[in-house]
Structures are given as C-alpha cells and as structure tokens.
Design a protein around this motif. Sequence first.
Motif, PDB file in Angstrom:
ATOM      1  N   VAL A 530       0.830  -1.210   0.000  1.00  0.00           N
ATOM      2  CA  VAL A 530       0.000   0.000   0.000  1.00  0.00           C
ATOM      3  C   VAL A 530       0.862   1.257   0.000  1.00  0.00           C
ATOM      4  O   VAL A 530       0.510   2.266  -0.611  1.00  0.00           O
ATOM      5  N   MET A 531       1.994   1.220   0.677  1.00  0.00           N
ATOM      6  CA  MET A 531       2.887   2.383   0.657  1.00  0.00           C
ATOM      7  C   MET A 531       3.516   2.568  -0.722  1.00  0.00           C
ATOM      8  O   MET A 531       3.684   3.693  -1.205  1.00  0.00           O
ATOM      9  N   LEU A 532       3.876   1.456  -1.363  1.00  0.00           N
ATOM     10  CA  LEU A 532       4.434   1.559  -2.713  1.00  0.00           C
ATOM     11  C   LEU A 532       3.376   2.023  -3.710  1.00  0.00           C
ATOM     12  O   LEU A 532       3.678   2.768  -4.646  1.00  0.00           O
ATOM     13  N   THR A 533       2.129   1.599  -3.518  1.00  0.00           N
ATOM     14  CA  THR A 533       1.046   2.074  -4.386  1.00  0.00           C
ATOM     15  C   THR A 533       0.926   3.594  -4.277  1.00  0.00           C
ATOM     16  O   THR A 533       0.795   4.298  -5.282  1.00  0.00           O
ATOM     17  N   GLY A 535       3.294   5.666  -3.371  1.00  0.00           N
ATOM     18  CA  GLY A 535       4.485   6.267  -3.959  1.00  0.00           C
ATOM     19  C   GLY A 535       4.453   6.284  -5.469  1.00  0.00           C
ATOM     20  O   GLY A 535       4.814   7.280  -6.122  1.00  0.00           O
ATOM     21  N   LEU A 536       4.010   5.161  -6.054  1.00  0.00           N
ATOM     22  CA  LEU A 536       3.917   5.101  -7.521  1.00  0.00           C
ATOM     23  C   LEU A 536       2.835   6.038  -8.043  1.00  0.00           C
ATOM     24  O   LEU A 536       2.964   6.622  -9.127  1.00  0.00           O
ATOM     25  N   TYR A 566      12.830   1.470   1.694  1.00  0.00           N
ATOM     26  CA  TYR A 566      12.329   0.890   0.450  1.00  0.00           C
ATOM     27  C   TYR A 566      11.611   1.927  -0.421  1.00  0.00           C
ATOM     28  O   TYR A 566      11.572   1.788  -1.641  1.00  0.00           O
ATOM     29  N   LEU A 567      11.071   2.979   0.194  1.00  0.00           N
ATOM     30  CA  LEU A 567      10.515   4.055  -0.624  1.00  0.00           C
ATOM     31  C   LEU A 567      11.624   4.772  -1.391  1.00  0.00           C
ATOM     32  O   LEU A 567      11.453   5.165  -2.555  1.00  0.00           O
ATOM     33  N   LEU A 573      10.339   8.139  -3.330  1.00  0.00           N
ATOM     34  CA  LEU A 573      10.380   9.132  -2.264  1.00  0.00           C
ATOM     35  C   LEU A 573      10.493  10.571  -2.781  1.00  0.00           C
ATOM     36  O   LEU A 573       9.805  11.461  -2.260  1.00  0.00           O
ATOM     37  N   PRO A 574      11.307  10.847  -3.821  1.00  0.00           N
ATOM     38  CA  PRO A 574      11.366  12.226  -4.335  1.00  0.00           C
ATOM     39  C   PRO A 574      10.023  12.742  -4.845  1.00  0.00           C
ATOM     40  O   PRO A 574       9.738  13.940  -4.750  1.00  0.00           O
ATOM     41  N   TYR A 575       9.193  11.845  -5.360  1.00  0.00           N
ATOM     42  CA  TYR A 575       7.876  12.259  -5.880  1.00  0.00           C
ATOM     43  C   TYR A 575       6.920  12.555  -4.728  1.00  0.00           C
ATOM     44  O   TYR A 575       6.077  13.460  -4.831  1.00  0.00           O
ATOM     45  N   PHE A 576       7.026  11.785  -3.634  1.00  0.00           N
ATOM     46  CA  PHE A 576       6.286  12.154  -2.428  1.00  0.00           C
ATOM     47  C   PHE A 576       6.656  13.577  -2.025  1.00  0.00           C
ATOM     48  O   PHE A 576       5.794  14.414  -1.732  1.00  0.00           O
TER      49      PHE A 576
END
Length: 973
Positions: A530-533, A535-536, A566-567, A573-576
């Motif tokens: 869910v965190m990767l979702t 982030g993407l 892992y982000l 992470l830069p996009y967050f």
Amino acid sequence: MALASPLKEHPYRHLIDTFKDGSIRFYNPDKLNDPRYDKLPLSIRVLLETTIRNCDGFYTKEEDVQNILDWQKQQKKAEVPFSPARVLLQDFTGIPAMVDLAAMRDAVAKHGVDPGLVNPKCHTDLIVDHSLQIDYSKCAIQNAPNPGGGGGGEGTNQGPSRPSSRPPSRGGSQCGSQRGSCSKATCSDPPASPGRPPASVQQIENTPLLCPFHLKPVSETDTALKNQEMELIRNKERLQFFKWCSKAFKNVNVVPPDVGAVHQVNLEYLSRVIQLSDGFIYPDSVVGTDSHTTMINGLGILGWGVGGIECEAVMLGQPVSLTLPEVVGCKLVGSINPLTTSIDIVLGITKHLRQAGIAGKFVEFFGPGVSQLSAPDRTTIANMCPEYNATVSFFPVDQVTLKHFKKTNFTQEKLELLESYMKAVKLFRSYEDPSEDPDYSEVIEINLSSMVPYVSGPKRPQDRVAVSSMKEDFQSCLDEKVGFKGFHISKEKQVMQVPFQHCGQEYQLAHGSVVIAAVISCTNNCNPAVMLTAGLLAKKAVEAGLVVKPYIRTSLAPGSGMVTHYLSTSGVLPYFNQLGFEVIGYGCATCVGNTAPLPEAVVDAIKQGDLVACGVLSGNRHFEGRLCDCVRANYLASPPLVVAYALAGTVGIDFEKEPLGLTSEGKEVYLRDVWPSREEVQQTEEDTVISTIFKDLRGRMKQGNSFWNNIECSDSVLFPWDHKSTYIRSPSFFSKLSKEVPPPQSVENAHVLLFLGDKVTTDHISPAGSIARVSAAAKYLLSKRLTPREFNSYGARRGNDAVMTRGTFASTKLQNRFIGKAGPKTGHIPSGQTLDVFEAADRYQRDGIPLIILAGKDYGSGNSRDWVAKGPYLLGVRAVIAESFEKLHKNQLVGMGIMPLEFLPGQNADSLELTGKERFTITLPESLSPRQQLSVKTSQGKSFLVTALFDTETDVIFFRHGGLLKYVARTLL
C-alpha cells in the motif's frame, strides 16, 4: 523427516523416480496410477507423499496410505499420521524439549552408550525471539503543545509540568518549493541546510534516550547494545543453554537473538518448499509451537501450529496424528478493483471465511483470481488463519511463487529443480486451468471484484464508506442532523465558497475541502504494497503535471526506517516530496492531534464560512476535532487514497467521473490515469522490498552478532547442569531407566489425588501465568533465595521441573470435590489434612503410594501445554479415570506413560457411588491390546470395568516403555 525404513524393505520403493541421471530420487505418488490421486486437494497430496515416504509399518502403515487415497470417503473418519519435514520452535516453547534431550543424553551415558547419539530425528529450527525486552528507548522530554485538540496520548490527562510523550510537530518546507510559493506552516521555520533534515525531523532525531532506572541520557548508538546487555543478564542461563544446544546437537539450528521474529525468519530464510536429504527430494512441511505457523501456507508449504509436547514428539520421530480433514475449496474469481489495495483484499477474504464456519478444516485456494495475489498477499491471508479458525490456508505453488523465490535465497538451479519436482508429483498449479481443479468437501466462492475500497468517517472509524459513494455520502452528512455522521448544514450554505489569499495567490475553500492529508505507515497500513502504491501514484501524478495545493497540510510518517529505505530504493520518495509529503519523522503525530497549525488564512476562511473542512489520513484514529479543532470531518483511508484526495483537494469527488486536476496544458487527468496497476506494484515490491529484506536477513544470519557470539558455553557432549539454577534443571524422567522393558505393573491400592468434575482444562492442569506468592512453586523459589519480584512466570520457568511440578494443578480456578471450593488444594486421605496438591502428592510418593485422578467429561480440553502430562507424571499419577478425554490430551498422557481410562458408557463416579476416598487397584494383563477393558476394584469391595484408551499398538508400546521419552532412550540402549 528423511526415509523411515531401508529402501530394500520399503513397501513403496516401486514409486521411486529420479532426476539428473539418478543423482536425485523421489517418491512419485502419480506412479500409483490411481485416478483418485488426481482428484485429491493438493494439501492432501502433500499428506499422501509424506505418508508414502515414511511408511515403516510401525508409526506409518500401508493402511494409512490407502485411507488418504480414499480421502473422499474417509474424511472426518480415518486417523492418519503426518511426519513433517521440520519443527519450528520459539525459545520459550523450545526450552522443555531441549532440556529433555539433554537429560536423555545423561541417561544413556549412564548405561555406557554414546550420548552423542541422542539428537532430534526431525530437523528442528529454534528461533530465540522472545527474550528481548525494551529497557531503553527514545523518550521525548519536551512539553509539546497540542494544536489539534486531540489528546497528547490515548486518554491522558497531563498537567502543565508533565512532559509530553511525543515531540511537537512543525512544518519544514520553504517558500519557493515545487508545490507553490508557500510553506505548509507560516513560512517562519528556518531553512534546512544542505544535508540537514528539516526542523521537525531534527526534533525527533535529537530526542535523548533515557535510562529507565536513572533517567540519565543514553547515547542512541548504544541503545540496542544496552537492551542486549539487559537481555544477556536477564536470560543468561537460557541463552547459554541454547548456545550449547546449537553446538552439541545434530539436526538443530538455533537462530540467535536480534535476527528476527519467528515467522519472519521462517518465511524469509527457513522456507524451502522442497527438502533434499540423503539424495531424496520431498515437499517441505512444518509444525510449529505458534498458531500463526500457518503463514507459511502462502508459499505452498503445508504447516500449522501444535503444542510444545507434540513438537517434542515429532522431534523424537513420532508423527502428528490427525483425523483426515475436510478441505474447503476457496474459489477466487473476478478481477480486483483497480483502487482496491492488498489490505482491502486480505481483510475481505478473512471476513468471508470467518462467516463461513470452517473451524478445524483445511482451506485450499483455487480459481483464476488467485493469480492476482502476490506472495505477500497470500502469506498474509494464511497468517490470518487462526482468525477464521481453519487449520491451514493452503496456496499451492504456481508461477507467482516461483517469481517470489527468484528474489530470495533460491539459485536458478534450485528453482528449476523445484519446478520440475512439483510438476512431476502434481503439486504445481495453473490457477487459470479449471481442468486441474481437484475435488473438495465444499466450495466457497469469493468474487474479488466485490471487494471495493473503503474509507471510514467522517467522525468514527467504524463508519465505512465505499469510495465510489463518497461524494453522495458526504452530501448526506451535510444534510443530516448533528450526530455520529451529520453536520446539519442548511441547503443555502452548502454551496458557499470562501476565497482567501495564501502566500500571494488566491484560493477557495468549500464544504469538503481537504486541508490535512497525512500518509502514515503504521498498524493497518504497514503492508509495503500500500505504501508503494501511494508512492507510484505520486510519481505518476508528478509526471502528469499534477500538484497538491500548497495550503494543504501534507506529511509522510513512515512506521520505521525500513519504510523510508524501500521508498527511497524504489525511487518514489522524491515524488512524495514534490507533492509535499515529506518525511516528518518516526512517531505518532497526526493521529494523536500533533498536527502543525494550519495557515491563518485557511483557519479564517473555515470560520468565516462555517465550513466542514476535511482531513484524510491513513492512520487509525480520527474522531471529530482530533486532528485540528477547526477540521470537523476526518476520514481514514489507505495511503494511495490519501494522496488522491490531496490531489483532488476535496472529498466531494466521484473519481470515476471527475478529474483529479488539469495538466499545465489544460488536459484532464483522472485517478485511473495515474493509479498504478497491481502488476506494477507487485513487481516493485519484489524488486525492492523483498530482495532488500532477504539480503538484510541473510547478512544477519551469516554474520551473527557479537552479543551472541561472545556467550560462553561448554563444548561437552553432556550439558553441565548448574544445580543452583532456577531456570534450567535436569528432569527426573529417566531416573529409573532400565535397558529391559519392564512387564506391565498393575496399580495397587492407589489413592485419589484429585476428584474433579467436567471440562477440566489444560489451564487447570498446568497454568502458564504468574506464580502466586503462597503457592508451592513460590515456596521453592523462596528457598532458593529469590524475591517475589524475581519469580517470573511458569511459562518462563518451563525448563525447571521442580517449578513446573509444583505448578501442576496450581490453578486458583480448580474445582476439587475433596475441597468444595475453587483452589489449588486437595485432601490427603490418610491424615485428613488439606494441603497444596504438590505437598499431598509428595507425601504420597514418600510413603510409596501410587496415585490416580477421577474426573468427568472432556478432561484435558483447551490449548496444548508442555507440562499437562509431564507434571502429573512427576506427581506420581499412574492413571486418570474420566467419562471422556480431549483427544490431544489423551495422547499426551499415553506419551508420558499415564493410563487414560474411560468409564463405560452410562457410568461415572457418581453412578458407581465412588467417594474418591477409597483405594483403587487396576489390574493389567501381561499382554495389553488397544482399547482393552480393564478391571478396577476398590477397597470398599466395588468392582467396575474401564476402557484403556490405547488406540493403536504404538500407544501400547509407548505405555509399556513408560512413555515416549523412555521408548526413544531404550532404542539407543
């Protein structure tokens, strides 16, 4: 387990197949040429292969193989053995088993036999993960303001001089960022220097560590070492014993402290899917001392949790006995909603299965929908098995499984061997091919497309709202009277929009405008997917030219440094950061009201229009006014939905019909345009999270740690018992071990130790909680000069037979008819005194008087406990006469050489007018047979028959030897 009998004598040697020019062999059940095999559920096929391979004519017989082949007719009827490939122990539950093996070495050595021959027959992994306690940790000492109106903690009432449990939160972004021209607070925070984190992160990172005893600061780098040092002091005896076990025993692998939790290590390091031993390959399988051992089912490995004494029996070569189970086929169909996260799916499936009534059954997943689930999804569903009361939740191996193992510790050669073997024995599945579907006892169909994403709010976590209905539901909340959901806003005011200036630009707020958006990775949202979702999604949104309005208070609070790692590794992470979701630190913030103040212009606009402004967060608490006193509507959502609502700027949006925003060219961008596919998320998870975790774990396993490596222990074959120890003691199970099997000895003139009623549980027999200060165990520990604070619990002292024997029947809830009230007391018949159960038993033993127990129905029900049979044995109990027994406990009694005797149907102690104060003689014939009736005579002249619950010849053999432990020892003599 490896082969149970020599090949030339093996009844199924004709089923042996080979790989690689004959260098690798295996038993192939498909060569039975029995059409029933193709229709067996794959979990039952694993049972069948295990039974074929271990068929020795003693524990496992050809009849067992035929019963499993005839599963359709024999389910719920036939008893079959299961010999798992390995045993999984935690340190608490592993202590009694390893102590028994060490004592067995002493016993055989006294008879001139090499003690090094005493080793587990089944490979055993013992993970030391229950020793560490947090004596040193981060402690905030600042008195934090609480601008949001929520409590500084859960229900705390802090006075002005009491330090807050959490640091204050401040905005850290500067004007001129890519989000716009303003910071998230009031543009007053000092700029972050290059290489230096924002002030809010500095605040958390610089929080001192306090020694819990002296309240003096401790260096953060020393924290782990300090906790490990305390662990060494507290558990020195146990850890030294484990270290000795790791060196002394073959077939034992001890995973030291600070490597990982038992299920993590099992899943990420010990799981093999296939085992290779003595040139034979066979399926991996496991029993463990934890109910969540089922997590391994998600990788196609059969396994479940059993009691400690059952694990010990498996270690000594005895299979687990089970009634052939019903197998419920859980058919997954339909396509997963694009917005549905892994958490939605796992909880949805768990809810369906909980409602299906599948207690005690095997669950096996099939259907085209299974292929959409990643390996982490499957293991999470299998981990929830105890929540819906199934025995196992089995996902047969498929291409998704193989893809997962490519990222772990499998070489390409092993992967090829795995695939070839699983296909050869028909344990490999293509979920899209219905022709491979086996027969099941029943089928439950779950449509994955019915699992839609939800949010919860606007005031309580239990008020769930489907995302597809969010716009209409929020509108109804405005209409409804003030209550759990309603705000009662008049129709004319519902359309109000309030303009305001923020850092030189004009914006507008309305009802439903999002002003707080917090991505939090903790509790229910710690799943990496869910965190990767999220982030993407952020990555795609930035690439599409979307921005989050700069006045929205955004934040990213990872649950741990691993999440940030892992982000960062996955590149999201830069996009967050570009959307304003910057890492604010590692701790509770938004959920508990520690949100930085909203810009004054935003607060003024909300008050001017009496607006119902909104907060969206992926935490677990969001009561009205908790995030901020001027934000009345708050919703819990998954991390990607938090990003989505932040981009939209409002909760009053239909994502299917309305765009998130416009690109710089004016093109509409919908959520479906930027939402990542499940395949994309799963691939990123496998490439970054899975591989990172396995690399880290392999490194820790290989290097160990100085803490464990520096523990000193003896190199001797025999364990050097410390007679002063109150944790580790050599038990007296082997004190009278002879080489020859003694003839059956009748029980003559026995007294009744306890006269019990119905439903005596394992908690009554062997409590696991704290040691009462007035108990027999407490008296023993006091005699060893321990204070009550040092007593610890019965569970922690499982390696000391003196404590555990005194703790047997020490439950304050025990109802003994000799006493007439609950308590751990009994009557000593010869003297008429009321004594602790141990003291009475000790007096009987000193007088040479054997003991029995009288009981009612369901004797021994409840969870398995290590000492429920060992304790009564050491008290001198020779038999238990009851109306009925819990099957598992009956087997435990037999395994310790205690006779489980059942009154004949229609009879019990009351109908036979037994007072319990008589003396009993139980006559045993020279040749016992299964379920033989025995004669019982009392000193009052009464005589009655009972059934000896020895169900098999194996049970009879164990009993004649005085239990399983003595049987195994004598095989070495």
